[in-house]
Design a protein around this motif. Structure first.
Motif, short mmCIF file in Angstrom:
data_model
loop_
_atom_site.label_atom_id
_atom_site.label_comp_id
_atom_site.label_asym_id
_atom_site.label_seq_id
_atom_site.Cartn_x
_atom_site.Cartn_y
_atom_site.Cartn_z
N UNK A 18 8.95 -1.48 1.14
CA UNK A 18 7.54 -1.15 0.91
C UNK A 18 7.10 -1.52 -0.49
N UNK A 19 7.97 -1.24 -1.45
CA UNK A 19 7.66 -1.55 -2.85
C UNK A 19 7.50 -3.07 -3.02
N UNK A 20 8.34 -3.82 -2.35
CA UNK A 20 8.28 -5.28 -2.43
C UNK A 20 6.96 -5.80 -1.85
N UNK A 21 6.57 -5.26 -0.71
CA UNK A 21 5.30 -5.68 -0.10
C UNK A 21 4.14 -5.32 -1.02
N UNK A 22 4.21 -4.12 -1.62
CA UNK A 22 3.15 -3.69 -2.53
C UNK A 22 3.03 -4.65 -3.73
N UNK A 23 4.17 -5.00 -4.32
CA UNK A 23 4.16 -5.95 -5.44
C UNK A 23 3.60 -7.30 -4.99
N UNK A 24 4.01 -7.75 -3.82
CA UNK A 24 3.55 -9.04 -3.32
C UNK A 24 2.03 -9.03 -3.16
N UNK A 25 1.51 -7.94 -2.56
CA UNK A 25 0.06 -7.84 -2.36
C UNK A 25 -0.66 -7.88 -3.70
N UNK A 26 -0.12 -7.13 -4.68
CA UNK A 26 -0.77 -7.11 -6.00
C UNK A 26 -0.75 -8.49 -6.65
N UNK A 27 0.39 -9.17 -6.55
CA UNK A 27 0.48 -10.50 -7.13
C UNK A 27 -0.43 -11.51 -6.45
N UNK A 28 -0.69 -11.29 -5.16
CA UNK A 28 -1.58 -12.20 -4.45
C UNK A 28 -3.04 -11.84 -4.69
N UNK A 29 -3.30 -10.80 -5.48
CA UNK A 29 -4.66 -10.48 -5.86
C UNK A 29 -5.35 -9.43 -5.01
N UNK A 30 -4.61 -8.74 -4.15
CA UNK A 30 -5.22 -7.68 -3.35
C UNK A 30 -5.24 -6.40 -4.16
N UNK A 31 -6.43 -5.96 -4.56
CA UNK A 31 -6.54 -4.74 -5.37
C UNK A 31 -6.65 -3.53 -4.44
N UNK A 32 -6.53 -2.36 -5.00
CA UNK A 32 -6.78 -1.14 -4.23
C UNK A 32 -5.64 -0.71 -3.35
N UNK A 33 -4.44 -1.25 -3.58
CA UNK A 33 -3.28 -0.83 -2.79
C UNK A 33 -2.55 0.27 -3.55
N UNK A 34 -2.57 1.49 -3.00
CA UNK A 34 -1.99 2.63 -3.71
C UNK A 34 -0.52 2.84 -3.34
N UNK A 35 -0.11 2.30 -2.20
CA UNK A 35 1.28 2.49 -1.78
C UNK A 35 1.51 1.80 -0.46
N UNK A 36 2.76 1.41 -0.21
CA UNK A 36 3.08 0.74 1.04
C UNK A 36 4.37 1.33 1.60
N UNK A 37 4.37 1.61 2.89
CA UNK A 37 5.59 2.07 3.55
C UNK A 37 5.89 1.11 4.69
N UNK A 38 7.12 0.66 4.76
CA UNK A 38 7.51 -0.26 5.82
C UNK A 38 8.46 0.45 6.77
N UNK A 39 8.17 0.37 8.04
CA UNK A 39 9.03 1.02 9.03
C UNK A 39 9.27 0.13 10.22
N UNK A 40 9.78 0.74 11.27
CA UNK A 40 10.08 0.00 12.49
C UNK A 40 9.12 0.41 13.59
N UNK A 41 8.86 -0.52 14.48
CA UNK A 41 7.99 -0.25 15.62
C UNK A 41 8.75 -0.63 16.87
N UNK A 42 8.88 0.32 17.79
CA UNK A 42 9.58 0.04 19.04
C UNK A 42 8.64 0.31 20.20
N UNK A 43 8.43 -0.71 21.03
CA UNK A 43 7.56 -0.55 22.20
C UNK A 43 8.45 -0.64 23.44
N UNK A 44 8.37 0.37 24.27
CA UNK A 44 9.22 0.42 25.46
C UNK A 44 8.35 0.36 26.70
N UNK A 45 8.53 -0.69 27.50
CA UNK A 45 7.82 -0.78 28.79
C UNK A 45 8.53 0.11 29.78
N UNK A 46 7.78 1.03 30.39
CA UNK A 46 8.39 1.93 31.36
C UNK A 46 8.11 1.42 32.77
N UNK A 47 9.09 1.58 33.65
CA UNK A 47 8.93 1.13 35.03
C UNK A 47 7.77 1.89 35.67
#
Lengths: 81, 81
Positions: A18-47
């Protein structure tokens, strides 16, 4: 019917990705980013015809037991049509 | 205000992580799982007073340009309060 599970690191746990993404966003000029959390997303198709309640119970157990690590991660489970 | 980005592999792209989770669920006795897709979840805390429209535009660009790989991944961006 689908189950969606979002797994994120707990707030108290260091989140270097998350910290890496936050730094990247700041370096690319995106202001107003107070914090970033990176997680996993699992989508399960049910029968088709799966019972909603039963699926929720079963997947809640699975998420707690082996899809996430409850010591350092939180998860959110949602069943959608 | 928060931005939530969900990045998933495109349907046509092989998803070995999803396949592994599906196999694990089946081996643990969870029936009724027709398919599993594993992706990334990025939650961005936006500074108070950030303009919603502007944030959406900026983060949509960021998601397309470097948070996801548009060749093999789809993303969904949502701004919530």
């Amino acid at each position: 019917m689908k189950a969606k599970i979002i797994i994120t690191p707990k707030k108290a746990v260091l989140d270097p990705q998350g910290k890496t993404v936050q730094n990247a966003l700041e370096h690319m000029g995106y202001a107003g980013v107070a914090g970033v959390h990176v997680g996993k997303y699992i989508e399960i198709d049910l029968a088709p015809g799966t019972d909603r309640e039963a699926a929720y119970e079963a997947l809640n157990g699975a998420a707690h037991r082996f899809l996430s690590n409850p010591v350092i991660e939180d998860y959110k489970l949602e069943i959608v049509d």
